[in-house]
Enzyme design. Structure first.
Site, PDB file in Angstrom:
ATOM      1  N   LYS A 139      32.153  13.755  15.178  1.00  0.00           N
ATOM      2  CA  LYS A 139      32.508  15.127  15.541  1.00  0.00           C
ATOM      3  C   LYS A 139      33.918  15.485  15.052  1.00  0.00           C
ATOM      4  O   LYS A 139      34.134  16.542  14.451  1.00  0.00           O
ATOM      5  CB  LYS A 139      32.412  15.326  17.057  1.00  0.00           C
ATOM      6  CG  LYS A 139      32.581  16.784  17.452  1.00  0.00           C
ATOM      7  CD  LYS A 139      32.449  16.989  18.933  1.00  0.00           C
ATOM      8  CE  LYS A 139      33.769  16.834  19.615  1.00  0.00           C
ATOM      9  NZ  LYS A 139      33.787  17.179  21.024  1.00  0.00           N
ATOM     10  N   ASP A 189      29.035  19.484  19.349  1.00  0.00           N
ATOM     11  CA  ASP A 189      29.625  19.052  20.615  1.00  0.00           C
ATOM     12  C   ASP A 189      28.558  19.163  21.708  1.00  0.00           C
ATOM     13  O   ASP A 189      27.401  19.467  21.438  1.00  0.00           O
ATOM     14  CB  ASP A 189      30.879  19.874  20.952  1.00  0.00           C
ATOM     15  CG  ASP A 189      30.523  21.253  21.470  1.00  0.00           C
ATOM     16  OD1 ASP A 189      29.379  21.722  21.209  1.00  0.00           O
ATOM     17  OD2 ASP A 189      31.335  21.867  22.171  1.00  0.00           O
TER      18      ASP A 189
END
Ligand code: SF4
Length: 236
Positions: free
Chosen positions: A133, A154
């Protein structure tokens, strides 16, 4: 999925106004156009809200300075003291110092030498404390404008994608990321990334999604299964 990518993108665009201060990496990018600072900001946002991460970032800039040279030469205690408002500040301070040292030694202090290559994502992932991420946020924020196609995922994006039926309810990071990247390839992926997070924060909340007022409810599998508890419990 019950609607086209075009419908979802346009309905979200008509609903959410993206404020830079709600997304630390974007905030720092717009203010500095410096990918090293964006990397530091993104690390600070791990296990922290964007609001407190921005405060920690500004404090770090004020007390130490956010450059590979300044961070690698600084005392660890000074970095820790600047980051105290952010979660896991001791771990983050250590990582920032180490990453700064590596960028200084291997890339002559120029993060663009690392990022401007075809294997930038793999190189970022080799650094301690940088997961998929974080790497994708940095690459999309700094290089998305130049057609660098990655899509950071996310917790909000995971939940929204599953509820909409864009991915199966057991999908993991790489499937969610590649599916969204393909499906919305004609659109601004950074804007989509921000809008899906805004949608997850403000409307498609984890516990009690505000389905009745949701602008994309006609596109949503979760909404059409709203009497099916088993299906719903897999997507919260
Ligand atoms: S209808 Fe409900 S579950 Fe579906 S996207 Fe909207 S808020 Fe989320």
């Amino acid at each position: 999925m019950k609607c086209t990518a075009e419908t979802i993108f346009h309905k979200l665009s008509a609903t959410y106004i993206i404020k830079e201060e709600d997304f630390i990496a974007y905030y720092v990018w717009l203010k500095t156009k410096d990918c090293f600072k964006v990397l530091v900001a993104t690390i600070l946002s791990q296990n922290s809200t964007d609001k407190s991460a921005i405060k920690a970032y500004l404090e770090l800039e004020r007390k130490v300075g956010v450059t590979p040279e300044k961070l690698s030469n600084a005392n660890l205690a000074d970095i820790e003291s600047a980051l105290k408002i952010s979660g896991l500040y001791r771990t983050k301070a250590k990582r920032l110092k180490e990453i700064s040292r590596i960028i200084l030694e291997r890339y002559n202090g120029l993060i663009d030498s690392l990022l401007n290559t075809s294997n930038a994502r793999d190189e970022l992932l080799k650094l301690e404390g940088i997961g998929e991420k974080t790497a994708d946020v940095v690459l999309l924020t700094c290089y998305g404008y130049y057609g660098y196609k990655v899509f950071p995922v996310d917790t909000h994006i995971t939940r929204v994608s599953k509820r909409l039926g864009i991915v199966p309810t057991n999908a993991k990071y790489s499937l969610i990321s590649s599916t969204l990247k393909e499906l919305f390839s004609a659109y601004d992926l950074l804007h989509l990334h921000h809008m899906l997070i805004a949608h997850g924060r403000q409307t498609c909340k984890a516990r009690k999604p505000l389905c009745n007022s949701c602008i994309i409810k006609e596109c949503c599998e979760y909404y059409s299964h709203r009497d099916g508890e088993a299906w719903r419990s897999n997507t919260s």
